[in-house]
Design a protein around this motif. Structure first.
Motif, PDB file in Angstrom:
ATOM      1  N   ALA A  78     -37.768 -71.108 -29.313  1.00  0.00           N
ATOM      2  CA  ALA A  78     -37.411 -70.566 -28.002  1.00  0.00           C
ATOM      3  C   ALA A  78     -36.094 -71.149 -27.511  1.00  0.00           C
ATOM      4  O   ALA A  78     -35.264 -70.441 -26.919  1.00  0.00           O
ATOM      5  CB  ALA A  78     -38.532 -70.850 -27.000  1.00  0.00           C
ATOM      6  N   ALA A  79     -35.878 -72.443 -27.747  1.00  0.00           N
ATOM      7  CA  ALA A  79     -34.625 -73.070 -27.333  1.00  0.00           C
ATOM      8  C   ALA A  79     -33.444 -72.490 -28.103  1.00  0.00           C
ATOM      9  O   ALA A  79     -32.366 -72.257 -27.535  1.00  0.00           O
ATOM     10  CB  ALA A  79     -34.709 -74.576 -27.533  1.00  0.00           C
ATOM     11  N   ALA A  80     -33.626 -72.243 -29.395  1.00  0.00           N
ATOM     12  CA  ALA A  80     -32.551 -71.666 -30.201  1.00  0.00           C
ATOM     13  C   ALA A  80     -32.193 -70.264 -29.700  1.00  0.00           C
ATOM     14  O   ALA A  80     -31.010 -69.888 -29.655  1.00  0.00           O
ATOM     15  CB  ALA A  80     -32.960 -71.625 -31.666  1.00  0.00           C
ATOM     16  N   GLU A  81     -33.203 -69.488 -29.318  1.00  0.00           N
ATOM     17  CA  GLU A  81     -32.944 -68.149 -28.793  1.00  0.00           C
ATOM     18  C   GLU A  81     -32.191 -68.214 -27.472  1.00  0.00           C
ATOM     19  O   GLU A  81     -31.274 -67.421 -27.226  1.00  0.00           O
ATOM     20  CB  GLU A  81     -34.263 -67.394 -28.617  1.00  0.00           C
ATOM     21  CG  GLU A  81     -34.939 -67.015 -29.931  1.00  0.00           C
ATOM     22  CD  GLU A  81     -36.239 -66.286 -29.712  1.00  0.00           C
ATOM     23  OE1 GLU A  81     -36.614 -66.060 -28.537  1.00  0.00           O
ATOM     24  OE2 GLU A  81     -36.897 -65.948 -30.712  1.00  0.00           O
ATOM     25  N   LEU A  82     -32.566 -69.153 -26.606  1.00  0.00           N
ATOM     26  CA  LEU A  82     -31.875 -69.284 -25.322  1.00  0.00           C
ATOM     27  C   LEU A  82     -30.433 -69.742 -25.532  1.00  0.00           C
ATOM     28  O   LEU A  82     -29.515 -69.259 -24.853  1.00  0.00           O
ATOM     29  CB  LEU A  82     -32.615 -70.266 -24.419  1.00  0.00           C
ATOM     30  CG  LEU A  82     -32.113 -70.321 -22.970  1.00  0.00           C
ATOM     31  CD1 LEU A  82     -32.525 -69.059 -22.229  1.00  0.00           C
ATOM     32  CD2 LEU A  82     -32.638 -71.549 -22.248  1.00  0.00           C
ATOM     33  N   ASN A  83     -30.224 -70.679 -26.454  1.00  0.00           N
ATOM     34  CA  ASN A  83     -28.868 -71.174 -26.704  1.00  0.00           C
ATOM     35  C   ASN A  83     -27.958 -70.083 -27.258  1.00  0.00           C
ATOM     36  O   ASN A  83     -26.727 -70.172 -27.123  1.00  0.00           O
ATOM     37  CB  ASN A  83     -28.912 -72.349 -27.676  1.00  0.00           C
ATOM     38  CG  ASN A  83     -29.553 -73.584 -27.057  1.00  0.00           C
ATOM     39  OD1 ASN A  83     -29.574 -73.738 -25.833  1.00  0.00           O
ATOM     40  ND2 ASN A  83     -30.089 -74.464 -27.886  1.00  0.00           N
ATOM     41  N   ALA A  84     -28.534 -69.071 -27.899  1.00  0.00           N
ATOM     42  CA  ALA A  84     -27.730 -67.999 -28.488  1.00  0.00           C
ATOM     43  C   ALA A  84     -27.293 -66.962 -27.459  1.00  0.00           C
ATOM     44  O   ALA A  84     -26.457 -66.100 -27.764  1.00  0.00           O
ATOM     45  CB  ALA A  84     -28.508 -67.317 -29.606  1.00  0.00           C
ATOM     46  N   VAL A  85     -27.836 -67.032 -26.242  1.00  0.00           N
ATOM     47  CA  VAL A  85     -27.511 -66.045 -25.213  1.00  0.00           C
ATOM     48  C   VAL A  85     -26.151 -66.363 -24.603  1.00  0.00           C
ATOM     49  O   VAL A  85     -25.883 -67.492 -24.194  1.00  0.00           O
ATOM     50  CB  VAL A  85     -28.591 -66.032 -24.110  1.00  0.00           C
ATOM     51  CG1 VAL A  85     -28.188 -65.105 -22.973  1.00  0.00           C
ATOM     52  CG2 VAL A  85     -29.929 -65.606 -24.684  1.00  0.00           C
ATOM     53  N   GLU A  86     -25.289 -65.362 -24.553  1.00  0.00           N
ATOM     54  CA  GLU A  86     -24.000 -65.494 -23.897  1.00  0.00           C
ATOM     55  C   GLU A  86     -24.094 -64.939 -22.478  1.00  0.00           C
ATOM     56  O   GLU A  86     -24.647 -63.863 -22.278  1.00  0.00           O
ATOM     57  CB  GLU A  86     -22.917 -64.746 -24.685  1.00  0.00           C
ATOM     58  CG  GLU A  86     -22.696 -65.288 -26.084  1.00  0.00           C
ATOM     59  CD  GLU A  86     -21.633 -64.524 -26.833  1.00  0.00           C
ATOM     60  OE1 GLU A  86     -21.126 -63.525 -26.266  1.00  0.00           O
ATOM     61  OE2 GLU A  86     -21.319 -64.904 -27.970  1.00  0.00           O
ATOM     62  N   MET A  87     -23.566 -65.664 -21.522  1.00  0.00           N
ATOM     63  CA  MET A  87     -23.711 -65.270 -20.119  1.00  0.00           C
ATOM     64  C   MET A  87     -22.350 -65.217 -19.445  1.00  0.00           C
ATOM     65  O   MET A  87     -21.576 -66.172 -19.520  1.00  0.00           O
ATOM     66  CB  MET A  87     -24.626 -66.254 -19.375  1.00  0.00           C
ATOM     67  CG  MET A  87     -24.863 -65.875 -17.914  1.00  0.00           C
ATOM     68  SD  MET A  87     -25.963 -67.024 -17.053  1.00  0.00           S
ATOM     69  CE  MET A  87     -24.953 -68.505 -17.028  1.00  0.00           C
ATOM     70  N   ASP A  88     -22.078 -64.090 -18.815  1.00  0.00           N
ATOM     71  CA  ASP A  88     -20.881 -63.916 -18.001  1.00  0.00           C
ATOM     72  C   ASP A  88     -21.297 -64.050 -16.539  1.00  0.00           C
ATOM     73  O   ASP A  88     -21.998 -63.190 -15.999  1.00  0.00           O
ATOM     74  CB  ASP A  88     -20.260 -62.548 -18.271  1.00  0.00           C
ATOM     75  CG  ASP A  88     -18.984 -62.309 -17.465  1.00  0.00           C
ATOM     76  OD1 ASP A  88     -18.595 -63.211 -16.696  1.00  0.00           O
ATOM     77  OD2 ASP A  88     -18.393 -61.226 -17.595  1.00  0.00           O
ATOM     78  N   ARG A  89     -20.864 -65.121 -15.903  1.00  0.00           N
ATOM     79  CA  ARG A  89     -21.276 -65.377 -14.516  1.00  0.00           C
ATOM     80  C   ARG A  89     -20.680 -64.371 -13.537  1.00  0.00           C
ATOM     81  O   ARG A  89     -21.120 -64.300 -12.387  1.00  0.00           O
ATOM     82  CB  ARG A  89     -20.899 -66.803 -14.099  1.00  0.00           C
ATOM     83  CG  ARG A  89     -21.763 -67.878 -14.749  1.00  0.00           C
ATOM     84  CD  ARG A  89     -21.342 -69.254 -14.297  1.00  0.00           C
ATOM     85  NE  ARG A  89     -22.212 -70.296 -14.835  1.00  0.00           N
ATOM     86  CZ  ARG A  89     -23.230 -70.832 -14.164  1.00  0.00           C
ATOM     87  NH1 ARG A  89     -23.503 -70.414 -12.945  1.00  0.00           N
ATOM     88  NH2 ARG A  89     -23.967 -71.778 -14.720  1.00  0.00           N
ATOM     89  N   GLN A  90     -19.673 -63.624 -13.968  1.00  0.00           N
ATOM     90  CA  GLN A  90     -19.074 -62.625 -13.089  1.00  0.00           C
ATOM     91  C   GLN A  90     -19.758 -61.265 -13.197  1.00  0.00           C
ATOM     92  O   GLN A  90     -19.574 -60.408 -12.336  1.00  0.00           O
ATOM     93  CB  GLN A  90     -17.581 -62.464 -13.429  1.00  0.00           C
ATOM     94  CG  GLN A  90     -16.796 -63.763 -13.352  1.00  0.00           C
ATOM     95  CD  GLN A  90     -16.869 -64.411 -11.984  1.00  0.00           C
ATOM     96  OE1 GLN A  90     -16.772 -63.736 -10.960  1.00  0.00           O
ATOM     97  NE2 GLN A  90     -17.040 -65.727 -11.965  1.00  0.00           N
ATOM     98  N   ASP A  91     -20.538 -61.056 -14.260  1.00  0.00           N
ATOM     99  CA  ASP A  91     -21.240 -59.783 -14.466  1.00  0.00           C
ATOM    100  C   ASP A  91     -22.608 -59.888 -13.814  1.00  0.00           C
ATOM    101  O   ASP A  91     -23.582 -60.344 -14.418  1.00  0.00           O
ATOM    102  CB  ASP A  91     -21.369 -59.500 -15.964  1.00  0.00           C
ATOM    103  CG  ASP A  91     -22.012 -58.155 -16.246  1.00  0.00           C
ATOM    104  OD1 ASP A  91     -22.116 -57.338 -15.306  1.00  0.00           O
ATOM    105  OD2 ASP A  91     -22.433 -57.923 -17.400  1.00  0.00           O
TER     106      ASP A  91
END
Length: 448
Positions: A78-91
């Motif tokens: 689960a941690a590996a899956e979360l770490n793979a998520v890219e997040m744009d704070r402006q979107d």
């Protein structure tokens, strides 16, 4: 939903406290902020038989001695899956509040939109805000949403709450996974015998080494959408029993990753476009929408630039829009302001001293008339909130001219989509088209 289990070398059990520390340590550098007490802090409940971490269900096990534990390998996955998520704070995606309550999946305990709305409304109450936060949920599915929540205000009373799109998709996936998990658990529980032999318990280990509570509750994989609903009218399909359950079995037709939640449809012609997730369903919506007025926000860069081909294909799933090589009137108005009138928008020097020039104010487009009377429909593109105090009209574009410009741009931007459009496919369309539906709920979200 518990069993006695002797830990082995692979996938051994760890206590909830150790799982909290492991989860926090593994997700330190994650773009999505993780909670430090994902297993022991509300709303996590080990006795329910599972804990949600992002879009994954981690089963809880009551080991010998009555101590609740979880498989270490599942926490790491689960941690590996979360770490793979890219997040744009402006979107950002708006999550509330809305004038009318959004439909929630009552079968899912998570109901993250309701939880966040309720907690933020309680914090807005001075008496509740002064009380200690004991028992108040600090996370959802292991995600510390408070650290990334954005609150916007209009005036002194109107507040809106926003979360990054990547987090919205994660929480939607968590709700979907939890629903499938619980349905599978209930099905297995009904078919299970009253007493289970020790051999049955030993078979609870999954083929990949994962150990779960007994009975093991697999989730059904989502299927891709292959235009199964093409040409269907939303007014007919939405009344058929079982439609919501069928929609939930598809992946989103746009992002192709999150589970679908709603049927997106064209409000002008009434045709279903495709099943989409909540995040993609909100992506095409403007920040402010009135009966004939749109604020053209920055997210239109994604719709008409970086992901233009995908979105144009999606909009042209409506036969009415496809045959006329155009878009619904609000979408066409946004395109006209964002693309056709881009060169007309004035710029200002950056006050911080940079040589780059910033676009002036905020674009707004309004229209008179409707697509049913294209000869009298006129789009007016203007600039609001100009730093120098100006409010200027950039252009007035007749509907037919805007549609012609869009057709030319479509052929250059997405030739495959343009090739499928054209006036030679009018036979299957209804003789009378629905007018543009005025916004009636959810502060401007119904029209899209």
């Amino acid at each position: 939903m518990s069993e006695r289990f002797i830990p082995g070398r692979r996938g051994g059990l760890i206590t909830l406290g150790a799982a909290d520390a492991l989860w926090a340590g593994l997700t330190t550098d994650s773009a999505v902020p993780a909670a430090s007490a994902a297993f022991t802090c509300s709303p996590a409940n080990a006795r329910a038989g599972y804990v949600l971490l992002g879009g994954r269900v981690v089963a809880t096990v009551k080991a010998s001695g009555g101590q609740w534990s979880v498989p270490e390998i599942e926490v790491r996955r689960a941690a590996a899956e979360l770490n793979a998520v890219e997040m744009d704070r402006q979107d950002l995606v708006r999550i509330g509040p809305f004038r009318s309550a959004q439909k929630q999946n009552e079968k899912t305990p998570l109901r993250w939109r309701q939880r966040i709305t309720r907690e933020l409304q309680e914090l807005g109450d001075p008496e509740r805000a002064a009380q200690p936060e004991g028992g108040r949920p600090h996370h959802l599915a292991g995600i510390d949403w408070r650290r990334i929540l954005v609150e916007q205000s209009r005036g002194h009373t109107a507040r809106t709450w926003w979360l990054p799109r990547a987090v919205v998709r994660l929480l939607d996936a968590a709700e979907h996974t939890e629903t499938q998990w619980l349905q599978a658990a209930r099905t297995r529980q009904k078919s299970a015998t009253v007493t289970e032999s020790p051999s049955h318990h030993r078979q609870a280990r999954a083929a990949d080494g994962r150990q779960t509570t007994s009975p093991h509750c697999p989730t059904t994989p989502l299927r891709p959408y292959n235009e199964e609903l093409q040409g269907h009218l939303y007014s007919v399909l939405s009344r058929k029993p079982g439609t919501s359950r069928k929609v939930a079995g598809w992946t989103c037709a746009i992002c192709r990753t999150a589970p679908a939640a709603v049927l997106d449809h064209c409000h002008e012609h009434g045709y279903v476009r495709a099943p989409v997730c909540h995040s993609c369903n909100t992506q095409e919506r403007p920040d402010h929408l009135y009966s004939n007025d749109i604020r053209v926000a920055n997210h239109y860069t994604r719709l008409f630039h970086t992901h233009a081909a995908d979105w144009l294909h999606h909009w042209h799933r409506c036969p009415g829009c496809r045959t006329r090589t155009t878009l619904p009137l609000p979408h066409l108005a946004a395109w006209t302001a964002h693309i056709a009138c881009r060169s007309l928008r004035p710029t200002h020097r950056d006050p911080r001293g940079s040589r780059a020039r910033k676009p002036c104010g905020a674009l707004r487009v309004s229209w008179t008339g409707s697509h049913n009377a294209p000869g009298s429909c006129l789009l007016t593109v203007a600039v609001d909130l100009c730093p120098s105090g100006e409010h200027r009209v950039l252009a007035q574009v007749p509907y037919r001219e805007a549609a012609e410009r869009f057709g030319t741009w479509l052929a250059e931007t997405a030739p495959a989509v343009a090739a499928e459009a054209g006036p030679d496919r009018l036979d299957g369309l209804p003789t009378r088209f629905r007018p543009v539906i005025a916004d009636t709920s959810s502060e401007g979200l119904a029209l899209f």
